[in-house]
Design an enzyme around this catalytic site. Structure first.
Site: not given
Ligand SMILES: NC(=O)c1ccc[n+]([C@@H]2O[C@H](COP(=O)([O-])OP(=O)(O)OC[C@H]3O[C@@H](n4cnc5c(N)ncnc54)[C@H](OP(=O)(O)O)[C@@H]3O)[C@@H](O)[C@H]2O)c1
Length: 309
Positions: A13, A134
């Site tokens: 989140a 994935k």
């Molecule tokens: N379609 C698209 O264009 C696109 C673009 C970007 C991403 N995505 C996809 O969207 C998804 C989410 O990516 P995002 O970029 O939104 O991620 P993000 O902003 O990097 O956020 C990752 C989240 O996961 C948490 N986290 C990481 N390791 C953890 C652990 N061990 N335990 C609990 N929480 C943990 C982080 O918490 P902390 O605050 O503690 O670090 C953070 O809240 C991914 O599957 C990605 O491939 C898609």
């Protein structure tokens, strides 16, 4: 009597999509929980996000994907789990899957995907296992018999659209544009808050149980030539177009170091191979979000580009 809203646990989140998911879950009146790592509270930006979620009604639970006890405690409180960890942390969901299996009470798990369908992309060997990780999680979820929905939303609007698919730019071009391939293959862009709204709508829907929810909203599916046309109309100016061949794009991918070359890999996948649109959703057994949930209002590409003029 109205059916009770399912209780949702969001993992991630403090992240980009996870934050939108938590807000959307509240908007649709679901009791919402977030699993948050201790370290997030020490980061001022993440702390601000957490405070605003908490004030809006999200219950924050301390824990991590590496701490099984915290996962089991959190899972016991909810009906649905949505995970939105980063693409580099995809395999860290394995312990979460084991915990969901052990608990045996989760009605739906939505693993962290939110992109192209990893079972459909045609770029294996080029993506540094971005999609195979994935797909591995999909196979594990299925092997454990956990009820799931996979959300294939295609590109977020923040990915490549702000520059009109010009990775070297931060804003859309005003004079010249590079078009990859012949410019006729269509890609899909959906705003993150809309991805979140569709995800929240699908998690209780029996129709999408053990299925892929694809997002291909009308008004959000365009080729590079069409994107250039729309932008030219908006800025009332013709752009000088340079076409970049498939061979040239492959050379750029080879010669650009990882991870900087990943944007070009995504461009190759989407605008040369057609990985977001080459298949028919219905015949592949999936469902499309705007058809299932017509009440969800979303931002079209044209509306988004209006904000950049
Ligand atoms: N379609 C698209 O264009 C696109 C673009 C970007 C991403 N995505 C996809 O969207 C998804 C989410 O990516 P995002 O970029 O939104 O991620 P993000 O902003 O990097 O956020 C990752 C989240 O996961 C948490 N986290 C990481 N390791 C953890 C652990 N061990 N335990 C609990 N929480 C943990 C982080 O918490 P902390 O605050 O503690 O670090 C953070 O809240 C991914 O599957 C990605 O491939 C898609």
């Amino acid at each position: 009597m109205e059916k009770q809203k399912s209780r949702v646990l969001i993992v991630g989140a403090t992240g980009k999509l996870g934050h939108e998911l938590a807000k959307a879950s509240l908007n649709f009146s679901h009791p919402t929980f977030a699993l948050v790592r201790d370290s997030a509270f020490a980061d001022p930006t993440k702390l601000a996000k957490l405070q605003s979620l908490s004030e809006a009604g999200v219950t924050l639970l301390k824990g991590s994907l590496q701490d099984e006890e915290s996962l089991i405690e959190a899972i016991k409180k909810v009906d649905v789990v949505i995970c939105a960890v980063n693409s580099t942390q995809i395999l860290d969901q394995k312990l979460l899957i084991q915990a969901i299996k052990k608990a045996g009470s989760i009605n739906r798990f939505i693993p962290s995907e939110f992109g192209l369908d990893p079972d459909k992309v045609q770029i294996s060997g080029m993506d540094y296992n971005f999609y195979s990780r994935k797909a591995e999680i999909r196979r594990l979820v299925e092997a454990e018999g956990i009820p799931y929905t996979y959300v294939s939303c295609n590109f977020y609007m923040s990915c490549l659209l702000p520059s009109l698919v010009q990775p070297e730019l931060k804003a859309p071009p005003r004079d010249k544009i590079k078009i990859y391939g012949d410019g006729n293959i269509k890609g899909v862009f959906v705003k993150e808050c809309d991805v979140a709204a569709f995800t929240i709508n699908t998690m209780d829907d029996p129709l999408t149980l053990n299925k892929v929810l694809y997002l291909r909203p009308p008004g959000n599916v365009y080729s590079m030539n069409e994107l250039a046309d729309i932008w030219e109309t908006k800025i009332k100016k013709k752009l000088q177009k340079t076409y970049v061949s498939e061979e040239e794009l492959l050379r750029i991918i080879r010669e650009t170091p990882y991870p900087d070359n990943m944007l070009f890999v995504f461009i190759y996948s989407v605008f040369i191979k057609g990985d977001q649109t080459y298949f028919d959703i219905e015949s592949s057994g999936g469902l499309e979000g705007t058809q299932l949930y017509p009440h969800v209002k979303y931002t079209t590409i044209s509306e988004y580009l209006d904000t950049l003029v």
